[in-house]
Scaffold this active site. Structure first.
Site, PDB file in Angstrom:
ATOM      1  N   CYS A  75       0.764  -1.243   0.000  1.00 29.01           N
ATOM      2  CA  CYS A  75       0.000   0.000   0.000  1.00 29.01           C
ATOM      3  C   CYS A  75       0.803   1.305   0.000  1.00 29.01           C
ATOM      4  O   CYS A  75       0.829   2.031  -0.990  1.00 29.01           O
ATOM      5  CB  CYS A  75      -0.908  -0.045   1.218  1.00 29.01           C
ATOM      6  SG  CYS A  75      -1.796   1.459   1.521  1.00 29.01           S
ATOM      7  N   HIS A 131      -3.038   7.297   3.956  1.00 26.24           N
ATOM      8  CA  HIS A 131      -1.961   6.371   4.329  1.00 26.24           C
ATOM      9  C   HIS A 131      -0.576   6.823   3.868  1.00 26.24           C
ATOM     10  O   HIS A 131       0.281   6.018   3.517  1.00 26.24           O
ATOM     11  CB  HIS A 131      -2.250   4.955   3.801  1.00 26.24           C
ATOM     12  CG  HIS A 131      -1.683   3.886   4.697  1.00 26.24           C
ATOM     13  ND1 HIS A 131      -1.605   2.568   4.327  1.00 26.24           N
ATOM     14  CD2 HIS A 131      -1.164   3.966   5.946  1.00 26.24           C
ATOM     15  CE1 HIS A 131      -1.071   1.859   5.299  1.00 26.24           C
ATOM     16  NE2 HIS A 131      -0.790   2.685   6.297  1.00 26.24           N
ATOM     17  N   HIS A 226      -9.827  -4.130   0.866  1.00 25.78           N
ATOM     18  CA  HIS A 226      -8.931  -4.351   2.003  1.00 25.78           C
ATOM     19  C   HIS A 226      -9.700  -4.948   3.187  1.00 25.78           C
ATOM     20  O   HIS A 226     -10.893  -4.690   3.357  1.00 25.78           O
ATOM     21  CB  HIS A 226      -8.311  -3.008   2.406  1.00 25.78           C
ATOM     22  CG  HIS A 226      -7.141  -3.087   3.323  1.00 25.78           C
ATOM     23  ND1 HIS A 226      -7.260  -3.365   4.663  1.00 25.78           N
ATOM     24  CD2 HIS A 226      -5.809  -2.903   3.084  1.00 25.78           C
ATOM     25  CE1 HIS A 226      -6.064  -3.346   5.227  1.00 25.78           C
ATOM     26  NE2 HIS A 226      -5.163  -3.071   4.282  1.00 25.78           N
ATOM     27  N   ASN A 286      -1.827  -2.697  -5.095  1.00 26.82           N
ATOM     28  CA  ASN A 286      -1.026  -3.914  -5.210  1.00 26.82           C
ATOM     29  C   ASN A 286      -1.990  -5.012  -5.621  1.00 26.82           C
ATOM     30  O   ASN A 286      -3.193  -4.783  -5.723  1.00 26.82           O
ATOM     31  CB  ASN A 286      -0.315  -4.265  -3.895  1.00 26.82           C
ATOM     32  CG  ASN A 286      -1.199  -4.148  -2.658  1.00 26.82           C
ATOM     33  OD1 ASN A 286      -1.075  -3.186  -1.901  1.00 26.82           O
ATOM     34  ND2 ASN A 286      -2.107  -5.086  -2.452  1.00 26.82           N
TER      35      ASN A 286
END
Length: 360
Positions: A75, A131, A226, A286
């Protein structure tokens, strides 16, 4: 800066392909980058997956599927590479994730996409997962060139309560009329599914953007798919008749919820008359986490590996570009890395620009 061949390819593809309805060399395009989270290569319909993604499939059928689009293995490194146009080894983001409480982030001396596009009169808007640091305000979106932000700072949270650990991390950040940053936590949205909230926010945003003359950049980073895997029952019901495994039903439903949100967003884009001059890029951060819940739910078939691996099953993202009436539908085997988008967007914003992108 000498642009690499694949950056030149991306820019020319968008500037020259299709008919002459919109001349991007004369009118700066709006740009939307949609980033999914942990989406596997075979988790979408357009890569022959078994999950229902009619809205993504439609966009691909009208655009160009990127068969060799590569990201990082996890991530934070991908998000930093996208925003900075630099490989993670140069920004200190090569070491896994930013965990809660860790005092670091994407270095503040890096010039990132919204800061570059702002030089060309773009408004910049971030929605979803950040993030890239939250220990200091200087790491957060509004200090990195975005005009507003709706989403969460950390790497994951509950899809309905928006709690991570012991704290709420769903917020609306904006500047008030006096230029002061307002960081508004949103406990009023408890119980609302994140993909639906992002779709609703985007639709409201388009209603405002249609009245402005300058172009816009939107970074839309979905939480789906996620962990923790959670989804309202009505999405699961779509798969109950042909997927028997309950965990796989939930996972497939989470992909469909994101696809439905993207369908609502693109429909709103069209209804507000913004589609003719807008470019959409879609990718994942990803590849799928094939052992996320100690049970195989995501699929990176036919590639080896998954999230956190440097095999193609960890870094070869399902991706495409959409630009209405500008692209001849098809597929491209051009080798592309997520760092290529910063100089590509810079080139599209102003081919005569003097602000140089970062060296990768």
């Amino acid at each position: 800066m000498k642009l690499s061949l694949h950056i030149v390819f991306l820019t020319l593809l968008l500037l020259l392909a299709g008919n002459e309805a919109v001349d991007y060399s004369a009118k700066q395009p709006n740009i939307i980058y949609i980033l999914s989270d942990d989406l596997g290569h075979a988790d979408v319909g357009f890569t022959n997956g078994n999950i229902q993604t009619p809205n993504l499939n439609r966009l691909v059928s009208e655009g160009v599927q990127l068969d060799q689009h590569y990201v990082q293995q996890v991530c934070t490194p991908t998000r930093g590479a996208l925003m900075s146009g630099r490989y993670p080894i140069h920004t200190g983001l090569q070491h896994e994730l930013i965990f809660p409480g860790e005092p670091w982030g994407l270095p503040t001396d890096e010039t990132i996409i919204p800061q570059i596009l702002r030089q060309y009169n773009y408004s910049n808007h971030a929605v979803g997962k950040w993030h890239l640091g939250m220990h200091k305000w200087s790491f957060t979106p509004l200090h990195r060139g975005f005009d507003d932000f709706f989403g969460y700072y950390l790497g994951g949270e509950d899809y309905l309560t928006h709690i991570h650990g012991n704290g709420l991390d769903l917020r609306s950040d904006y500047f008030d009329e006096e230029g002061n940053l307002v960081d508004q936590l949103r406990p009023d949205l408890d119980g609302r599914y994140s993909a639906e909230l992002y779709s609703e926010h985007m639709q409201n945003l388009f209603g405002k953007l249609k009245t402005q003359e300058n172009p816009f950049f939107v970074y839309l980073a979905f939480q789906n798919v996620h962990a923790p895997h959670k989804i309202p029952q009505h999405y699961i019901d779509r798969y109950s008749y042909y997927i028997s495994d309950p965990k796989q039903q939930i996972f497939a439903a989470m992909v469909s919820a994101m696809d439905e949100a993207i369908g609502n967003i693109t429909r709103s884009l069209e209804e507000n008359g913004l589609d003719e001059n807008t470019i959409i890029v879609f990718s994942s951060d990803n590849e799928g986490d094939v052992n996320c819940v100690r049970h195989v739910t995501s699929s990176n078939y036919p590639y080896r590996g998954g999230k956190r691996a440097l095999y193609e099953g960890g870094i070869k993202s399902p991706s495409f570009i959409w630009a209405k009436n500008r692209l001849s539908p098809g597929r491209s085997s051009a080798l592309i890395h997520v760092t290529d988008w910063l100089p590509t967007f810079w080139s599209l914003a102003s081919l005569q620009g003097t602000l140089q992108p970062n060296q990768p």
